[in-house]
Design an enzyme around this catalytic site. Structure first.
Site, mmCIF file in Angstrom:
data_model
loop_
_atom_site.group_PDB
_atom_site.id
_atom_site.type_symbol
_atom_site.label_atom_id
_atom_site.label_comp_id
_atom_site.label_asym_id
_atom_site.label_seq_id
_atom_site.Cartn_x
_atom_site.Cartn_y
_atom_site.Cartn_z
ATOM 1 N N LYS A 52 0.834 -1.207 0.000
ATOM 2 C CA LYS A 52 0.000 0.000 0.000
ATOM 3 C C LYS A 52 0.871 1.262 0.000
ATOM 4 O O LYS A 52 0.509 2.274 -0.609
ATOM 5 C CB LYS A 52 -0.952 0.013 1.209
ATOM 6 C CG LYS A 52 -2.077 -0.994 1.110
ATOM 7 C CD LYS A 52 -3.039 -0.637 -0.001
ATOM 8 C CE LYS A 52 -4.269 -1.506 -0.144
ATOM 9 N NZ LYS A 52 -4.095 -2.933 -0.331
ATOM 10 N N LYS A 58 -3.618 -13.799 -8.402
ATOM 11 C CA LYS A 58 -4.964 -14.123 -7.903
ATOM 12 C C LYS A 58 -6.020 -13.214 -8.508
ATOM 13 O O LYS A 58 -5.708 -12.173 -9.078
ATOM 14 C CB LYS A 58 -4.996 -13.995 -6.376
ATOM 15 C CG LYS A 58 -4.884 -12.571 -5.853
ATOM 16 C CD LYS A 58 -5.437 -12.485 -4.438
ATOM 17 C CE LYS A 58 -5.806 -11.041 -4.098
ATOM 18 N NZ LYS A 58 -6.857 -10.883 -3.119
ATOM 19 N N LYS A 66 -10.151 -7.477 -6.572
ATOM 20 C CA LYS A 66 -10.680 -6.177 -6.988
ATOM 21 C C LYS A 66 -9.546 -5.260 -7.416
ATOM 22 O O LYS A 66 -9.589 -4.646 -8.473
ATOM 23 C CB LYS A 66 -11.409 -5.498 -5.821
ATOM 24 C CG LYS A 66 -12.762 -6.084 -5.513
ATOM 25 C CD LYS A 66 -13.420 -5.317 -4.386
ATOM 26 C CE LYS A 66 -12.810 -5.645 -3.036
ATOM 27 N NZ LYS A 66 -13.451 -6.769 -2.346
HETATM 28 P P1 ADP Z 1 -9.814 -8.250 -2.870
HETATM 29 O O1 ADP Z 1 -8.521 -8.967 -2.886
HETATM 30 O O2 ADP Z 1 -10.573 -8.391 -4.113
HETATM 31 O O3 ADP Z 1 -9.720 -6.815 -2.392
HETATM 32 P P2 ADP Z 1 -10.650 -8.796 -0.236
HETATM 33 O O4 ADP Z 1 -9.273 -8.445 0.174
HETATM 34 O O5 ADP Z 1 -11.763 -7.890 0.152
HETATM 35 O O6 ADP Z 1 -10.694 -9.007 -1.797
HETATM 36 O O7 ADP Z 1 -10.947 -10.276 0.278
HETATM 37 C C1 ADP Z 1 -12.020 -10.697 1.061
HETATM 38 C C2 ADP Z 1 -11.863 -12.170 1.346
HETATM 39 O O8 ADP Z 1 -11.822 -12.910 0.131
HETATM 40 C C3 ADP Z 1 -10.570 -12.533 2.082
HETATM 41 O O9 ADP Z 1 -10.820 -13.608 2.949
HETATM 42 C C4 ADP Z 1 -9.652 -12.949 0.987
HETATM 43 O O10 ADP Z 1 -8.636 -13.827 1.427
HETATM 44 C C5 ADP Z 1 -10.616 -13.665 0.058
HETATM 45 N N1 ADP Z 1 -10.114 -13.621 -1.324
HETATM 46 C C6 ADP Z 1 -10.040 -12.540 -2.131
HETATM 47 N N2 ADP Z 1 -9.543 -12.868 -3.341
HETATM 48 C C7 ADP Z 1 -9.287 -14.203 -3.292
HETATM 49 C C8 ADP Z 1 -8.768 -15.141 -4.229
HETATM 50 N N3 ADP Z 1 -8.443 -14.784 -5.454
HETATM 51 N N4 ADP Z 1 -8.629 -16.429 -3.831
HETATM 52 C C9 ADP Z 1 -8.987 -16.817 -2.589
HETATM 53 N N5 ADP Z 1 -9.493 -15.988 -1.667
HETATM 54 C C10 ADP Z 1 -9.642 -14.693 -1.996
#
Ligand code: ADP
Ligand code: TRP
Length: 328
Positions: A111, A194, A197
């Site tokens: 970040k 992965k 968002k």
């Molecule tokens: P993003 O990475 O899209 O910002 P978040 O950080 O809000 O998503 O993630 C919310 C939840 O979803 C967390 O528990 C995170 O580990 C899980 N998560 C997000 N993306 C993935 C992914 N590609 N594979 C597995 N789990 C994920």
């Protein structure tokens, strides 16, 4: 009954990574544990300090949680900012959280790179707020994807440290929970890494059929293997991993055999994958749209969840205050 806690920040719609990495575990765990699933709106201020319409974003995630099948009769669903005790526990944890260890957290360093003009204290202390979310309910299991592992290590460290400093055996150390290997990291279809968002490669549960198709058809592929049974390069492995997650074993096997025989047609594979993703998302998408029209219901769920979560949190806080030496 053992306690489970998890949360997602309301910074966008739920995507397939969120679903298979976290929400799918919520659905299973709600039958077997005392579950608290919340919307981490305070955490979202670390990256979006002046949200456009935080109430709308929160409402969207709430509708999506419910549409996925989280049952408010079984699990407690609440909004982080409705439970102010979390902020008090965050304050206590911060008094025993050190600059060096917080600065070493990879997501903080990321970040610092991605938002150099907004390296705020909330971003630095993100792990202590997350630890407060978890240990306030004395959770022992936390369903999250692999990307949260370092935050989870910090949560365990803060729980252990609290016990050591105050000479108590009060907070259990929370463990990460993954439904399966597949849930650990749902891939993006843009070649590497992965789905996320912030990665800009997410397929959202709310996406309509056309959007899904256009996203899947854009997936990165290559010119195909020329040697039978060759190892799959990352973009292709990701495409197959996605198919393994959403399609039937037969479908996966069909395309895998084609790949191994050097007869794969990625266009056909993507078309099938888009169809299977749509098949999976369609009922959820319809329920999300229904839920979003029922403000009164969403308000009631949030209110009842807040009451339940706050009651449990205030019990913990009373004991924490006594342990530290304040009035209970
Ligand atoms: P993003 O990475 O899209 O910002 P978040 O950080 O809000 O998503 O993630 C919310 C939840 O979803 C967390 O528990 C995170 O580990 C899980 N998560 C997000 N993306 C993935 C992914 N590609 N594979 C597995 N789990 C994920
Ligand atoms: N950090 C998590 C994420 O980015 C969200 C989160 C905040 C969380 N507090 C939590 C997850 C407590 C599990 C438990 O996805």
């Amino acid at each position: 009954m053992e306690t489970v806690v998890s949360g997602i920040r309301p910074t966008g719609n739920l995507h397939l990574g969120n679903y298979f990495g976290a929400v799918k575990s919520f659905l299973q765990m709600q039958h077997e544990y005392n579950c608290y699933f919340f919307i981490a709106d305070w955490h979202s201020l670390t990256t979006h300090p002046h949200p456009d319409n935080i109430r709308k974003s929160v409402k969207t995630i709430l509708a999506e949680y419910l549409a996925c099948g989280i049952d408010p009769e079984k699990a407690t669903i609440y909004i982080q900012s409705d439970v102010r005790e979390v902020a008090e526990l965050y304050l206590y944890l911060n008094m025993n959280a050190y600059l060096g260890e917080l600065e070493r957290v990879t997501s903080f360093k990321d970040k610092v790179r991605s938002q150099p003009n907004n390296v705020n204290a909330g971003l630095l202390t993100y792990p202590s707020l997350m630890a407060a979310d978890i240990i306030i309910h004395k959770a022992v299991k936390v369903p999250v994807g692999k990307d949260q592992e370092q935050n989870m290590e910090m949560a365990r460290k803060f729980a252990r440290r609290f016990n050591n400093i105050y000479g108590v055996d009060y907070f259990p150390e929370p463990a990460s929970f993954h439904l399966s290997e597949k849930a650990v990291k749902v891939p993006g279809l843009d070649g590497s890494g992965k789905m996320g968002k912030s990665e800009g490669n997410a397929i959202y549960l709310i996406d309509d059929e056309k959007t899904i198709k256009s996203k899947v058809m854009k997936a990165v592929t290559d010119s195909g293997p020329t040697v039978p049974n060759s190892e799959k390069p990352e973009p292709i492995a990701n495409l197959f991993m996605m198919m393994d997650i959403v399609s039937t074993p037969d479908t996966y096997q069909f395309f895998n055999e084609k790949y191994n025989a050097c007869e794969i047609r990625y266009g056909d594979m993507k078309k099938q994958l888009a169809e299977d993703i749509n098949l999976f998302c369609k009922p959820i998408r319809e329920r999300i749209n229904d839920m979003l029209t029922d403000d009164a219901y969403l308000d009631r769920i949030a209110r009842e969840g807040a009451e339940k979560a706050a009651a449990n949190a205030s019990k913990t806080l009373k004991e924490v205050r006594e342990i530290i030496g304040f009035r209970g």
